[in-house]
Design an enzyme around this catalytic site. Sequence first.
Site, mmCIF file in Angstrom:
data_model
loop_
_atom_site.group_PDB
_atom_site.id
_atom_site.type_symbol
_atom_site.label_atom_id
_atom_site.label_comp_id
_atom_site.label_asym_id
_atom_site.label_seq_id
_atom_site.Cartn_x
_atom_site.Cartn_y
_atom_site.Cartn_z
ATOM 1 N N GLY A 14 -5.368 12.699 -8.659
ATOM 2 C CA GLY A 14 -5.131 12.152 -10.324
ATOM 3 C C GLY A 14 -6.883 12.139 -10.429
ATOM 4 N N THR A 39 2.025 14.755 -11.785
ATOM 5 C CA THR A 39 0.616 14.409 -13.011
ATOM 6 C C THR A 39 -0.606 15.368 -12.682
ATOM 7 O OG1 THR A 39 0.491 12.062 -12.445
ATOM 8 C CG2 THR A 39 2.437 12.988 -13.742
ATOM 9 N N ASP A 60 5.379 13.134 -2.010
ATOM 10 C CA ASP A 60 5.677 12.233 -2.975
ATOM 11 C C ASP A 60 6.301 10.430 -1.887
ATOM 12 O OD1 ASP A 60 7.676 10.189 -4.144
ATOM 13 O OD2 ASP A 60 9.480 11.193 -4.321
ATOM 14 N N SER A 79 0.611 7.006 -9.640
ATOM 15 C CA SER A 79 1.919 6.577 -10.530
ATOM 16 C C SER A 79 1.906 7.516 -11.978
ATOM 17 C CB SER A 79 1.770 5.050 -10.558
ATOM 18 O OG SER A 79 2.285 5.048 -11.500
ATOM 19 N N GLY A 106 3.301 -0.099 3.862
ATOM 20 C CA GLY A 106 4.140 -0.202 5.340
ATOM 21 C C GLY A 106 2.865 0.287 6.233
ATOM 22 N N TYR A 149 7.414 1.098 -16.247
ATOM 23 C CA TYR A 149 5.549 1.373 -15.719
ATOM 24 C C TYR A 149 5.037 -0.254 -15.739
ATOM 25 C CZ TYR A 149 0.932 2.425 -15.777
ATOM 26 O OH TYR A 149 -0.958 2.346 -15.099
ATOM 27 N N TYR A 163 3.618 -9.242 1.239
ATOM 28 C CA TYR A 163 2.962 -8.129 2.560
ATOM 29 C C TYR A 163 1.413 -9.259 2.911
ATOM 30 C CZ TYR A 163 5.845 -4.359 3.703
ATOM 31 O OH TYR A 163 6.741 -3.680 4.499
#
Length: 312
Positions: A14, A39, A60, A79, A106, A149, A163
């Site tokens: 992006g 995008t 993805d 995003s 993760g 969003y 986390y």
Amino acid sequence: MAGKKTVVITGGAGFLGSHLCDQFIADGLKVICVDNLITGNLNNIKHLEKNKSFEFVKHDVSKEIKLPGKVDYVMHFASPASPVDYLKYPIPTLKVGSLGTHNTLGLAKLKKARFLMASTSEVYGDPEVHPQKEDYWGHVNPVGPRGCYDEAKRFAEAIVMGYHRYHKIDTKIVRIFNTYGPRMRINDGRVVPNFIYQALHNKPITVYGKGNQTRSFCYYSDLRDGIIKLLYSDVNTPVNIGNPGEFTILEFAQLVIKMSGTKSKIVYKPLPTDDPKQRQPDISKAKKHLKWKPKVDLEQGLKETIQWFKNQ
Ligand code: NAD
Ligand code: UDP
């Protein structure tokens, strides 16, 4: 590649992610760019294709991420970011902010990597406090069109802090304010590419509402430098990065007209639902803890951006 630090950049094809790929390569790191191209654009990273320190993985990140080898840093930039894009893709936007952030955290946990998440000034919604400081909790409509969003990013911040507190991951959160520059998609619908496209084609400049809403525009290189300083800092709470120079959208339209020499005239269109009325970052935290402040003013950045769009 032994000895080189490895950084995973989600959304690396992006606008912002690709500039980060370039900077980390220039700084001698190995870059793994993970992007599903929803995008993004492969042209943004084409020049890195043959570089041995660069790898592109089409994936993805809302689905499980499996990457072999060591990873030192995970930068989560995936995003949709333009209101037009996230209104078109509300569910993928919610998923990448929630599941995508969970999966990238993760990965960071498994690899014992440092983690940085691209958050946004949209967590402040249509702010009732001006300028916006990091300790302001925001004014967001969760069920409005922008909610997909804003709430995804707010959830993302919450799980990042989870986390950090529970798993002791070294995490960073950057709250990015409107950033522009080369490699924005001409048709992504954001105000900078829209006005420049319209100006270069002598088409009407579409100001939404009366144009008295404000935004503060940051040039990509300033943002990139601030983000990298944040990554290497010991700050684990959110930090605003943006340029405090605040303009009304009408002033911005007039500046684009002046700088492009266009024959375009301004036309007024309806204001989108929940469009924030004012936005300006308070950057005292970044100044104090990162020793960062922006260097490129709007005229200079706009000049370079208009030239880049002309060359496309
Ligand atoms: P962009 O649309 O150019 O880049 C986003 C990239 O993420 C694209 O390449 C897209 O294909 C990829 N992507 C989206 N969903 C994905 C998924 N599920 N899996 C893998 N890749 C996925 O937008 P940008 O302006 O470069 O924004 C990058 C990040 O910065 C976003 O997280 C955005 O929310 C944040 N941000 C940007 C701004 C700004 O002004 N540019 C402001 C605030 C926050
Ligand atoms: N805007 C506009 N004309 C356009 C595109 C956007 O007047 O063609 C306005 C929009 O309503 C908002 C501001 O410009 O007030 C910035 O919009 P953008 O989509 O760039 O991002 P936002 O800051 O709203 O996320």
